[in-house]
Design a protein around this motif. Structure first.
Motif, PDB file in Angstrom:
ATOM      1  N   LEU B   5      29.178  46.433  35.543  1.00  0.00           N
ATOM      2  CA  LEU B   5      30.139  46.694  34.461  1.00  0.00           C
ATOM      3  C   LEU B   5      31.442  45.937  34.698  1.00  0.00           C
ATOM      4  CD1 LEU B   5      30.831  48.466  31.947  1.00  0.00           C
ATOM      5  CD2 LEU B   5      31.825  50.116  33.550  1.00  0.00           C
ATOM      6  N   VAL B   6      31.881  45.933  35.925  1.00  0.00           N
ATOM      7  CA  VAL B   6      33.123  45.244  36.291  1.00  0.00           C
ATOM      8  C   VAL B   6      32.796  44.154  37.302  1.00  0.00           C
ATOM      9  CG1 VAL B   6      35.336  45.488  37.509  1.00  0.00           C
ATOM     10  CG2 VAL B   6      34.618  47.229  35.850  1.00  0.00           C
ATOM     11  N   VAL B   7      33.221  42.933  36.980  1.00  0.00           N
ATOM     12  CA  VAL B   7      33.018  41.832  37.929  1.00  0.00           C
ATOM     13  C   VAL B   7      34.347  41.087  38.064  1.00  0.00           C
ATOM     14  CG1 VAL B   7      31.754  39.723  38.452  1.00  0.00           C
ATOM     15  CG2 VAL B   7      30.625  41.557  37.185  1.00  0.00           C
ATOM     16  N   VAL B   8      34.965  41.226  39.192  1.00  0.00           N
ATOM     17  CA  VAL B   8      36.241  40.546  39.454  1.00  0.00           C
ATOM     18  C   VAL B   8      36.000  39.538  40.567  1.00  0.00           C
ATOM     19  CG1 VAL B   8      38.652  40.817  40.158  1.00  0.00           C
ATOM     20  CG2 VAL B   8      37.534  42.607  38.806  1.00  0.00           C
ATOM     21  N   ARG B   9      36.477  38.316  40.344  1.00  0.00           N
ATOM     22  CA  ARG B   9      36.280  37.271  41.350  1.00  0.00           C
ATOM     23  C   ARG B   9      37.599  36.536  41.608  1.00  0.00           C
ATOM     24  NH1 ARG B   9      32.580  39.702  42.149  1.00  0.00           N
ATOM     25  NH2 ARG B   9      30.366  39.271  41.891  1.00  0.00           N
ATOM     26  N   ALA B  10      37.939  36.482  42.874  1.00  0.00           N
ATOM     27  CA  ALA B  10      39.107  35.709  43.348  1.00  0.00           C
ATOM     28  C   ALA B  10      40.350  35.975  42.518  1.00  0.00           C
ATOM     29  CB  ALA B  10      38.777  34.214  43.341  1.00  0.00           C
ATOM     30  N   ALA B  11      40.493  37.227  42.151  1.00  0.00           N
ATOM     31  CA  ALA B  11      41.641  37.556  41.295  1.00  0.00           C
ATOM     32  C   ALA B  11      42.940  37.545  42.095  1.00  0.00           C
ATOM     33  CB  ALA B  11      41.440  38.922  40.660  1.00  0.00           C
ATOM     34  N   ARG B  12      43.965  37.144  41.391  1.00  0.00           N
ATOM     35  CA  ARG B  12      45.269  37.036  42.053  1.00  0.00           C
ATOM     36  C   ARG B  12      46.345  37.549  41.094  1.00  0.00           C
ATOM     37  NH1 ARG B  12      47.773  33.217  45.760  1.00  0.00           N
ATOM     38  NH2 ARG B  12      49.905  32.748  45.094  1.00  0.00           N
ATOM     39  N   LYS B  13      47.321  38.202  41.644  1.00  0.00           N
ATOM     40  CA  LYS B  13      48.416  38.701  40.811  1.00  0.00           C
ATOM     41  C   LYS B  13      49.693  38.618  41.621  1.00  0.00           C
ATOM     42  CE  LYS B  13      50.268  41.027  37.319  1.00  0.00           C
ATOM     43  NZ  LYS B  13      50.305  40.414  35.977  1.00  0.00           N
ATOM     44  N   SER B  14      50.728  38.067  41.018  1.00  0.00           N
ATOM     45  CA  SER B  14      52.006  38.003  41.729  1.00  0.00           C
ATOM     46  C   SER B  14      53.134  38.266  40.741  1.00  0.00           C
ATOM     47  CB  SER B  14      52.184  36.634  42.388  1.00  0.00           C
ATOM     48  OG  SER B  14      52.064  35.614  41.419  1.00  0.00           O
ATOM     49  N   LEU B  15      54.266  38.634  41.275  1.00  0.00           N
ATOM     50  CA  LEU B  15      55.436  38.823  40.420  1.00  0.00           C
ATOM     51  C   LEU B  15      55.962  37.457  40.000  1.00  0.00           C
ATOM     52  CD1 LEU B  15      57.363  41.627  42.341  1.00  0.00           C
ATOM     53  CD2 LEU B  15      56.093  41.854  40.203  1.00  0.00           C
ATOM     54  N   PRO B  19      56.720  37.677  45.210  1.00  0.00           N
ATOM     55  CA  PRO B  19      55.626  37.730  46.175  1.00  0.00           C
ATOM     56  C   PRO B  19      54.258  37.944  45.519  1.00  0.00           C
ATOM     57  CG  PRO B  19      56.813  39.793  46.144  1.00  0.00           C
ATOM     58  CD  PRO B  19      57.564  38.867  45.248  1.00  0.00           C
ATOM     59  N   VAL B  20      53.223  37.616  46.272  1.00  0.00           N
ATOM     60  CA  VAL B  20      51.847  37.826  45.804  1.00  0.00           C
ATOM     61  C   VAL B  20      51.501  39.297  46.007  1.00  0.00           C
ATOM     62  CG1 VAL B  20      49.432  37.245  46.188  1.00  0.00           C
ATOM     63  CG2 VAL B  20      51.179  35.464  46.331  1.00  0.00           C
ATOM     64  N   LEU B  21      51.022  39.930  44.933  1.00  0.00           N
ATOM     65  CA  LEU B  21      50.690  41.359  45.008  1.00  0.00           C
ATOM     66  C   LEU B  21      49.212  41.547  45.339  1.00  0.00           C
ATOM     67  CD1 LEU B  21      52.609  42.579  41.830  1.00  0.00           C
ATOM     68  CD2 LEU B  21      53.440  42.503  44.180  1.00  0.00           C
ATOM     69  N   LEU B  22      48.389  40.798  44.650  1.00  0.00           N
ATOM     70  CA  LEU B  22      46.939  40.874  44.860  1.00  0.00           C
ATOM     71  C   LEU B  22      46.437  39.454  45.105  1.00  0.00           C
ATOM     72  CD1 LEU B  22      46.054  43.217  41.830  1.00  0.00           C
ATOM     73  CD2 LEU B  22      46.252  43.905  44.237  1.00  0.00           C
ATOM     74  N   ASP B  23      45.520  39.322  46.063  1.00  0.00           N
ATOM     75  CA  ASP B  23      45.063  37.965  46.368  1.00  0.00           C
ATOM     76  C   ASP B  23      43.579  37.994  46.746  1.00  0.00           C
ATOM     77  OD1 ASP B  23      45.309  35.293  46.614  1.00  0.00           O
ATOM     78  OD2 ASP B  23      46.208  35.331  48.619  1.00  0.00           O
ATOM     79  N   HIS B  24      42.830  37.092  46.143  1.00  0.00           N
ATOM     80  CA  HIS B  24      41.395  37.001  46.424  1.00  0.00           C
ATOM     81  C   HIS B  24      40.692  38.350  46.305  1.00  0.00           C
ATOM     82  CE1 HIS B  24      42.390  33.001  48.068  1.00  0.00           C
ATOM     83  NE2 HIS B  24      41.134  32.748  47.694  1.00  0.00           N
ATOM     84  N   VAL B  25      40.954  39.006  45.208  1.00  0.00           N
ATOM     85  CA  VAL B  25      40.293  40.300  44.985  1.00  0.00           C
ATOM     86  C   VAL B  25      38.916  40.053  44.386  1.00  0.00           C
ATOM     87  CG1 VAL B  25      40.358  42.431  43.637  1.00  0.00           C
ATOM     88  CG2 VAL B  25      42.436  41.560  44.711  1.00  0.00           C
ATOM     89  N   ASP B  26      37.908  40.547  45.055  1.00  0.00           N
ATOM     90  CA  ASP B  26      36.528  40.506  44.535  1.00  0.00           C
ATOM     91  C   ASP B  26      36.065  41.946  44.396  1.00  0.00           C
ATOM     92  OD1 ASP B  26      36.286  37.709  44.522  1.00  0.00           O
ATOM     93  OD2 ASP B  26      35.906  37.726  46.680  1.00  0.00           O
ATOM     94  N   LEU B  27      35.478  42.257  43.239  1.00  0.00           N
ATOM     95  CA  LEU B  27      35.069  43.647  43.030  1.00  0.00           C
ATOM     96  C   LEU B  27      33.930  43.709  42.017  1.00  0.00           C
ATOM     97  CD1 LEU B  27      35.644  46.716  43.368  1.00  0.00           C
ATOM     98  CD2 LEU B  27      37.294  46.500  41.512  1.00  0.00           C
ATOM     99  N   ASP B  28      32.883  44.396  42.374  1.00  0.00           N
ATOM    100  CA  ASP B  28      31.793  44.694  41.436  1.00  0.00           C
ATOM    101  C   ASP B  28      31.673  46.208  41.323  1.00  0.00           C
ATOM    102  OD1 ASP B  28      31.343  42.029  41.331  1.00  0.00           O
ATOM    103  OD2 ASP B  28      29.374  42.059  42.308  1.00  0.00           O
ATOM    104  N   ILE B  29      31.566  46.690  40.107  1.00  0.00           N
ATOM    105  CA  ILE B  29      31.345  48.123  39.914  1.00  0.00           C
ATOM    106  C   ILE B  29      30.204  48.287  38.923  1.00  0.00           C
ATOM    107  CG2 ILE B  29      32.339  50.315  39.134  1.00  0.00           C
ATOM    108  CD1 ILE B  29      35.107  49.140  39.793  1.00  0.00           C
TER     109      ILE B  29
END
Lengths: 388, 241
Positions: B5-15, B19-29
């Motif tokens: 249902l959820v596929v996240v690959r190499a996600a990144r989030k920064s302000l 600074p970088v808040l989220l980096d290389h987030v991989d997630l499958d649900i």
């Protein structure tokens, strides 16, 4: 429909805010309408008084001859004036008698006596408070008309027995046939010239005749010059002096200036209403912003946020308007009745335009007050709701 | 094999410029899976949850939700998807104070398309009954306890039968006992309708009751040790219809 339902929830959910907004608008609209009513009534009263005492715009008094022959000279001059001024003109011969005295209930009363042709009322439309005006037809008993001040001061009215006399003759029995509002502040009695011809002739030594005339384009100097030429042709040696009598235009201009001041107060009241409504709306800013952010998180579109607030504000404004207009109309009737214009003057009609303006101002300000939370909610990231 | 249902690959989030808040987030649900995300305060758990819930976006990487690339979805589609397919339970309940309990539950339906609103009130009452608050429908939130308010929030989150339910510290404002009951209820209900659940928490008990636990450290998700057994096979109340 869902938007209206959601907006109604907001209206019902904040009863104090809704009530305060409605009250603000109610006071604002009622205030401006009341100010309009008061100023309109003042204007109508002043204009009416000016009309009654001075005649319509372009009314001229012609004075000149004295003595027993002066009435005949005045009648000739009036016919000439009417001929040169055309069919739009109106005129009446009047006279005063220094020795005239009026008796009511056996007591001589202090009053001005105006001998006039009944057609005088075509120039100055005195409202009848009682009875009738002077008759054009001969009467068995001399009919007198008194003004409101006379009737009040001497407790006389239509049907009261009276007598009118001069120095040379015993007083003629008379009856008061009517009471009018002539705008004068002094007791005044009106008697028909034709009915009092004998009295005037016998007391001719103190008789002064005059003409009151009005026409669309009459000027005092113009008519005076023409009458001088006419007198030369007639070789009667009468020199007529013309003076402008009417004050209605001047009074109206002054009243209009005063009325503008009144209305500016009303508009300031409406502005105060606008600020009050905006203040009420802004006081719930944080709470409404939170609600809108929650709605955004739960699926409300970006467009829905301002729409909800818009519909909600307009529901409040319309509800307030629905209360304000009839309330102000009722108050208006009360004002007109309590502080209304004198007899013969209708108060101005209910100012629908001002009422509608008040409601529109309320709608706009309610909108402004409600858009602030909407604007803030749109600028707030939806995710902020997670940190609330 | 069906896509998660959820596929996240190499996600990144920064302000922005920060600074970088989220980096290389991989997630499958997977559908129906219950996942806990743990981390210390300030580890950007809520930031990740907001992005998963389409309330925010990743700056880089990809996110596919129910087979659709989120980056390609226009704003109105994000709003519609968030309303229809994702449910939220917030730490402080986020109920609308001037609405009754049932009207709060109905909020997601009020913003739904007309065809999705049909039978909404009955569905809301059904969900309220499933959280044990059928009798409280007409009450205002301020007349409820914290645990009851959170149960209303759960009913609201499930009223549109979402495919993904995101819970941000759902027990954060509750005492331990009430919090445990709320988590149990949450699990029962999402499993009954095969809804995937992501719970952000710093409570290890709560995390242990999920199928798996991920830790968010320095902006990156890492698997944690297998959780304690959870009550997977409990009987479920009626909100599953």
């Amino acid at each position: 429909m869902q938007l209206v339902r959601i907006a109604l929830q907001g209206v019902v959910g904040f009863p104090l805010r809704t009530a305060l907004s409605c009250l603000s608008l109610l006071v604002g609209v009622t205030g401006v309408v009341s100010v309009y009513a008061a100023s309109g009534t003042v204007e109508a009263t002043v204009v009416q008084d000016a009309l009654l005492t001075g005649g319509p715009v372009a009314t001229v008094d012609l004075t000149g001859p004295s003595g027993a022959a002066s009435l005949e000279q005045a009648a000739r001059a009036r016919r000439f004036a009417e001929r040169i001024l055309g069919p739009g003109s109106r005129s009446a011969v009047t006279a005063s008698l220094e020795s005239a005295r009026v008796t009511v209930a056996g007591r001589q009363q202090d009053a001005d006596v105006v001998f006039a042709e009944p057609r005088l009322r075509r120039i100055r439309p005195f409202p009848l408070l009682q009875g009738t005006w002077l008759s054009e037809e001969p009467q068995l008993v001399l009919g007198l008309v008194v003004n409101r001040v006379f009737a009040a001061d001497y407790a006389a009215g239509a049907g009261s027995e009276a007598a009118l006399g001069g120095t040379a003759l015993d007083a003629d029995p008379a009856r008061i046939v009517g009471v009018v509002d002539d705008g004068a502040q002094a007791p005044t009695v009106y008697a028909s010239l034709a009915e009092t011809a004998d009295l005037l002739r016998v007391n001719g030594a103190t008789l002064h005749a005059g003409i009151e005339l009005t026409a669309p384009d009459v000027s005092a100097s113009g008519i005076q010059d023409r009458l001088r030429q006419f007198a030369e042709q007639q070789d009667d040696g009468v020199l007529w002096k013309a003076t402008r009598r009417d004050t209605i235009a001047q009074q109206a201009a002054e009243v209009t200036a005063t009325r503008s001041s009144f209305l500016s107060v009303g508009v300031l009241g409406l502005l105060a209403t606008a600020f009050a409504i905006a203040n009420v709306g802004l006081s719930a800013l944080r709470e409404r912003t939170n609600e809108l952010s929650i709605r955004r998180a739960l699926g409300a579109s970006r467009r829905a946020v301002p729409l909800i607030m818009l519909v909600e504000s307009q529901i409040i404004a319309l509800a307030a308007g629905a209360l304000a207009v009839p309330a102000s109309a009722l108050l208006y009737l009360l004002i007109a009745k309590t502080f209304g214009a004198p007899y013969g003057v209708s108060p101005p009609p209910y100012p629908w335009a001002f009422a509608v303006l008040g409601v529109l101002v309320g709608m706009v300000t309610a909108l402004v007050g409600s858009l602030a939370p909407a604007w803030r909610a749109l600028r707030t990231p939806i995710a902020a709701v997670m940190r609330e | 094999m069906a896509e998660p249902l959820v596929v996240v690959r190499a996600a990144r989030k920064s302000l922005p410029h920060g600074p970088v808040l989220l980096d290389h987030v991989d997630l499958d649900i997977d559908p129906g899976e219950a996942v806990a995300i743990v981390g210390r305060s300030g580890s950007c758990k809520s930031t990740l949850l907001a992005a998963l819930g389409l309330m925010d976006t990743f700056d880089a990487g990809s996110y596919r939700f129910a087979g659709t690339d989120v980056a390609r979805m226009p704003a109105h589609a994000l709003d519609a998807t968030r309303g229809a397919r994702i449910g939220f339970v917030f730490q402080r309940f986020s109920l609308i104070p001037h609405l009754s309990v049932v009207e709060n539950v109905l909020v997601p339906l009020r913003h739904a398309r007309a065809r999705d609103r049909r039978g909404g009130r009955a569905r809301a009452m059904e969900c309220l009954s499933s959280v044990g608050l059928g009798d409280a429908a007409r009450r205002l939130p301020r007349h409820l306890s914290g645990g009851e308010q959170q149960r209303v929030a759960i009913a609201r989150a499930l009223v549109r039968r979402p495919r993904l339910l995101l819970a941000d510290e759902p027990t954060g404002s509750l005492d331990v006992e009430t919090g445990a009951r709320v988590v149990d209820l949450l699990l029962e209900l999402v499993r009954a309708q095969s809804t995937a659940l992501v719970v952000v928490t710093h409570d290890r008990e709560v995390a242990a009751s999920m199928d798996r636990t991920l830790a968010l450290r320095s902006g990156t998700l890492t698997p944690m040790a297998p959780p304690l057994p959870s009550a997977h096979d409990r009987e479920v109340p009626a909100c599953s219809s």
